[in-house]
Design an enzyme around this catalytic site. Structure first.
Site, PDB file in Angstrom:
ATOM      1  N   HIS A   1       0.823  -1.206   0.000  1.00  0.00           N
ATOM      2  CA  HIS A   1       0.000   0.000   0.000  1.00  0.00           C
ATOM      3  C   HIS A   1       0.860   1.260   0.000  1.00  0.00           C
ATOM      4  CE1 HIS A   1      -2.816   2.796   2.367  1.00  0.00           C
ATOM      5  NE2 HIS A   1      -3.377   2.635   1.181  1.00  0.00           N
TER       6      HIS A   1
ATOM      7  N   HIS B   1      -1.147  10.930  -2.037  1.00  0.00           N
ATOM      8  CA  HIS B   1      -2.436  10.425  -1.557  1.00  0.00           C
ATOM      9  C   HIS B   1      -3.372  11.551  -1.144  1.00  0.00           C
ATOM     10  CE1 HIS B   1      -5.255   9.113   1.594  1.00  0.00           C
ATOM     11  NE2 HIS B   1      -5.413   8.058   0.803  1.00  0.00           N
TER      12      HIS B   1
END
Length: 287
Positions: free
Chosen positions: A40, A82
């Protein structure tokens, strides 16, 4: 190992391969008991997220796939980030104190290149930069890792789907079978990307209701839900519609084992080494 399947899509390579719908060549999701290990934002428990360092650490820790988030700068360049803002993972507040709230889309690529994206995580990563998508595709092309690419906040970045498609066409190694899936929380954006590169597998972030799965499976190949919503029954329903399930974001062994028992096809984790150890242990158990 179960990996997403993708056909080469354009140019001279495409001319050599008969056009097949992505679903036509897709294996049944439940055929393999081996779980794909997805790092991730890279191995983000051990290195600053969405950086080359994190992706190289994912490779060292034997992940199968690395995941990243793509956004667009003010001058329409693609960078990995992100959050909507640059504040949490860079020193943007120090370099540009009067530019609050420091949104990615308010800065040019030249300005973002000046930022330190590593010191917030650990001193040894001082000077780590925010990479562009193109740099990452080039750097990791020969890594042996597959890629799960998330289109982040597409409504803030009009036209981002086309720009991502162009970057991918420029690095055709990522368009070979098994190397790439594109996902988004914005299913309209995912569908728009599918129209641009229809043979690239699509992942839908979230947990659509059982009644929607058949319709979504017309263009999507994966349903990627938060781990807390995953049950064995839900996984079976997704599989019945010829899609895979990758659960996120899981960093403890007990939850990883529960999800494996539920039949998921992959797990997205900040700790790929922990998940790799669990998959290796499970593989050694007698049938």
């Amino acid at each position: 190992m179960l990996r997403p399947l993708v056909l080469t899509v354009s140019g001279a390579l495409a001319a050599q391969i008969p056009a097949l719908p992505a679903h036509a060549a897709r294996p049944a999701a439940a055929e393999s008991s081996q779980v794909v290990v997805v790092a991730h934002r890279g191995a983000s428990a051990y290195a600053p997220e969405n950086t080359i360092a994190a992706f190289e650490e994912a490779r060292r820790l034997r992940a199968d796939t690395f995941e990243l988030d793509v956004q667009q700068t003010r001058d329409h360049q693609l960078v990995l980030m992100h959050d909507v803002t640059l504040a949490r993972t860079t020193d943007v507040e120090k370099l540009f104190p009067r530019r609050a709230p420091w949104r990615v889309g308010d800065f040019t690529l030249a300005e973002i290149r000046r930022l330190d994206a590593g010191s917030w995580f650990a001193p040894r990563y001082k000077g780590e930069r925010v990479p562009t998508l193109g740099e990452t595709l080039t750097k990791l092309s020969g890594s042996g890792l597959d890629l799960l690419l998330e289109i982040k906040e597409p409504r803030r970045h009009p036209g981002i789907e086309g720009r991502i498609a162009r970057e991918l066409r420029a690095e055709p190694a990522w368009l070979r079978p098994g190397r790439l899936t594109v996902q988004s929380f914005d299913w309209d954006s995912a569908r728009a990307f599918h129209r641009l590169l229809p043979n690239v597998p699509i992942g839908l972030l979230g947990a659509p209701s059982a009644g929607r799965l058949a319709g979504l499976s017309r263009f999507a190949d994966e349903v990627n839900p938060p781990y807390a919503s995953v049950t064995a029954q839900y996984v079976r329903r997704v599989h019945a519609n010829h899609m895979r399930v990758l659960a996120w974001t899981v960093n403890d062994a007990a939850t990883m084992r529960r999800l494996i028992s539920a039949g998921v096809d992959g797990i997205i984790t900040n700790r790929p080494d922990l998940l790799r150890g669990i998959t290796l242990t499970a593989r050694k158990r007698p049938a």
